[in-house]
Design an enzyme around this catalytic site. Sequence first.
Site, PDB file in Angstrom:
ATOM      1  N   LYS A 222      48.798  41.188  67.164  1.00  0.00           N
ATOM      2  CA  LYS A 222      49.833  41.789  66.323  1.00  0.00           C
ATOM      3  C   LYS A 222      50.376  40.785  65.294  1.00  0.00           C
ATOM      4  O   LYS A 222      50.493  41.087  64.094  1.00  0.00           O
ATOM      5  CB  LYS A 222      50.980  42.325  67.182  1.00  0.00           C
ATOM      6  CG  LYS A 222      52.176  42.815  66.390  1.00  0.00           C
ATOM      7  CD  LYS A 222      51.856  44.038  65.539  1.00  0.00           C
ATOM      8  CE  LYS A 222      53.046  44.414  64.673  1.00  0.00           C
ATOM      9  NZ  LYS A 222      52.850  45.643  63.895  1.00  0.00           N
ATOM     10  N   CYS A 276      58.281  43.771  58.637  1.00  0.00           N
ATOM     11  CA  CYS A 276      57.325  43.063  59.508  1.00  0.00           C
ATOM     12  C   CYS A 276      56.540  41.954  58.805  1.00  0.00           C
ATOM     13  O   CYS A 276      56.408  40.853  59.349  1.00  0.00           O
ATOM     14  CB  CYS A 276      56.386  44.029  60.180  1.00  0.00           C
ATOM     15  SG  CYS A 276      55.692  45.237  59.117  1.00  0.00           S
TER      16      CYS A 276
HETATM   17  N1  SAJ Z   1      52.679  43.868  48.901  1.00  0.00           N
HETATM   18  C1  SAJ Z   1      52.200  43.118  47.830  1.00  0.00           C
HETATM   19  N2  SAJ Z   1      50.869  43.144  47.553  1.00  0.00           N
HETATM   20  C2  SAJ Z   1      49.992  43.894  48.302  1.00  0.00           C
HETATM   21  C3  SAJ Z   1      50.498  44.645  49.403  1.00  0.00           C
HETATM   22  C4  SAJ Z   1      51.848  44.619  49.678  1.00  0.00           C
HETATM   23  O1  SAJ Z   1      52.955  42.431  47.130  1.00  0.00           O
HETATM   24  O2  SAJ Z   1      48.803  43.910  47.989  1.00  0.00           O
HETATM   25  C5  SAJ Z   1      54.113  43.820  49.215  1.00  0.00           C
HETATM   26  C6  SAJ Z   1      54.785  45.183  49.150  1.00  0.00           C
HETATM   27  O3  SAJ Z   1      55.297  45.430  47.864  1.00  0.00           O
HETATM   28  C7  SAJ Z   1      55.917  45.023  50.182  1.00  0.00           C
HETATM   29  C8  SAJ Z   1      55.324  44.071  51.212  1.00  0.00           C
HETATM   30  O4  SAJ Z   1      54.241  43.396  50.559  1.00  0.00           O
HETATM   31  O5  SAJ Z   1      57.045  44.435  49.595  1.00  0.00           O
HETATM   32  C9  SAJ Z   1      54.797  44.755  52.479  1.00  0.00           C
HETATM   33  O6  SAJ Z   1      53.989  45.809  52.056  1.00  0.00           O
HETATM   34  P1  SAJ Z   1      52.920  46.498  53.109  1.00  0.00           P
HETATM   35  O7  SAJ Z   1      52.029  47.364  52.273  1.00  0.00           O
HETATM   36  O8  SAJ Z   1      52.314  45.467  53.955  1.00  0.00           O
HETATM   37  O9  SAJ Z   1      53.808  47.510  53.947  1.00  0.00           O
HETATM   38  P2  SAJ Z   1      54.585  47.276  55.327  1.00  0.00           P
HETATM   39  O10 SAJ Z   1      55.506  46.146  55.270  1.00  0.00           O
HETATM   40  O11 SAJ Z   1      55.116  48.599  55.713  1.00  0.00           O
HETATM   41  O12 SAJ Z   1      53.416  46.838  56.339  1.00  0.00           O
HETATM   42  C10 SAJ Z   1      52.941  47.747  57.268  1.00  0.00           C
HETATM   43  C11 SAJ Z   1      52.345  46.917  58.377  1.00  0.00           C
HETATM   44  N3  SAJ Z   1      52.062  47.802  59.484  1.00  0.00           N
HETATM   45  C12 SAJ Z   1      52.494  47.466  60.704  1.00  0.00           C
HETATM   46  O13 SAJ Z   1      53.106  46.452  60.942  1.00  0.00           O
HETATM   47  C13 SAJ Z   1      52.172  48.454  61.768  1.00  0.00           C
HETATM   48  C14 SAJ Z   1      51.056  46.267  57.926  1.00  0.00           C
HETATM   49  O14 SAJ Z   1      50.400  45.695  59.076  1.00  0.00           O
HETATM   50  C15 SAJ Z   1      50.124  47.264  57.288  1.00  0.00           C
HETATM   51  O15 SAJ Z   1      48.960  46.573  56.828  1.00  0.00           O
HETATM   52  C16 SAJ Z   1      50.829  47.910  56.112  1.00  0.00           C
HETATM   53  O16 SAJ Z   1      51.988  48.597  56.634  1.00  0.00           O
HETATM   54  C17 SAJ Z   1      49.912  48.924  55.423  1.00  0.00           C
HETATM   55  O17 SAJ Z   1      48.695  48.616  55.345  1.00  0.00           O
HETATM   56  O18 SAJ Z   1      50.446  49.906  54.908  1.00  0.00           O
END
Ligand code: SAJ
Length: 443
Positions: A222, A276
């Site tokens: 995780k 997270c």
């Molecule tokens: N972000 C970037 N560039 C990217 C992707 C994200 O700057 O290429 C930023 C987003 O704007 C945000 C942050 O990172 O501020 C997190 O974005 P995220 O897409 O990772 O979304 P989260 O935080 O909801 O992450 C969740 C996580 N899921 C779990 O913990 C179960 C992550 O492991 C998943 O990979 C992600 O969702 C997903 O893929 O949607």
Amino acid sequence: MSAELIQAIQRKQARVVVIGLGYVGIPVACMFARVGFRVTGLDVVADKVGKINACISPIEGKEPGLPELIAQVVQSGYLCATTDPTVCREADVVLISVETPVDDETKVPHYNALRAALTSLGKNLKRGSLIIVESTIAPRTMEDVVKPTLEQTAGMQAKRDFYLVHCPERVMPGRLLLNIETMSRVVGGMTPEATQLALAFYRHVVKGDLDPTDALTAELVKTTENAYRDVQIAFANEVALVCEAVGGDVWKVREFVNKSPGRYMLLPGAGVGGHCIPKDPWLLIYSATQKGVDAKLTRVARGVNDGMPLHVADLVVRALREAGKDIRGARIAVLGYAYLENSDDTRNSPSEVLLVRLREQGAEVRVHDPYVHEYRGDVMQAVKECDVVAVMVAHDDYKSLDLAALKRVLRTPILMDARNVFDESQAENAGLIFFKVGQTRSF
Ligand code: SAJ
């Protein structure tokens, strides 16, 4: 393994308690109630308990199907909520899904909520029960914190008197129910028997793969999966900074790099927020540090990502200077405060870091966000008479902004795009002075 417990689980007669009624605990409690388990939600916050018993979801934001499911299982009597930990005395299966934050300064996990949950459970632990920690925890926490805390408060032995498992959650705001049902899960028992019991339990609800393993591996999986994503984003951000410096365009570079087999560069941008990704890497780093190893790549990546909103602030200052304006007294509109596009979740918002930095330098800052209650409103009103519009979140609402209208209402026509929302030719044809993270401008 306890034949009685496995049978009770298979027949859905096992009594279930879920400790921690947040964005993990509430949907998981509802999902087990929906398939026919008698579930009691346990939380220290009476308001949450009251809302659930009144069939109201305490979770803000759009969660498809959750409000209806809460009403369905509460009205049918399969789910109720309480603040009374003695309900654990009747529990055959207990899930723990409380917050596990890291300290802002030291980045050390503080397990106050986890220890409190373990202590109140230990005082009411039913001999022979199955305890599953769903919260994200640093590797070795099951061995070094969960097991000893339960043993000491219950006066029992983990391997003999109760079963211990770590099954980390993989939920995402906006898709809570869907994720629990469809995403694969690692099921990490402190003993093989514990793993088997948990597999039987989750099979009632999870359609994704259930991957049996040990507790330490589950903790590593995780924290690693989210550290992996954070490092990947940091690399994209670093390439953006390099492109700005040498005169390149990271968006063109990324497009062509991703045509190379086995490459998938993520999106550079305004920073990394959420509940997270900014936190879980610190759990992995902490466990390594405890054993004298510095997980330096993971740690440095955190610094790169945390630096991005500050980089946007620097670009704003430079853009104003190029237009002959000083940051002091400048009026700046920040579009987007949520951490993710089309979400109302503001935890660890990169925009908050930008606001503080700009205000420290004497700017007047306005915030707009169509999903965040306090920042809703007419976006053209929010930007009126501003010197810079900084787009920090790629909400769909911003993609259809009328750039010519924007030019007309701005005091200085500077558009700063930190999420690759706009095309430079569009912006410049509208008469705007356009900047994008990862692209060069002649400063
Ligand atoms: N972000 C970037 N560039 C990217 C992707 C994200 O700057 O290429 C930023 C987003 O704007 C945000 C942050 O990172 O501020 C997190 O974005 P995220 O897409 O990772 O979304 P989260 O935080 O909801 O992450 C969740 C996580 N899921 C779990 O913990 C179960 C992550 O492991 C998943 O990979 C992600 O969702 C997903 O893929 O949607």
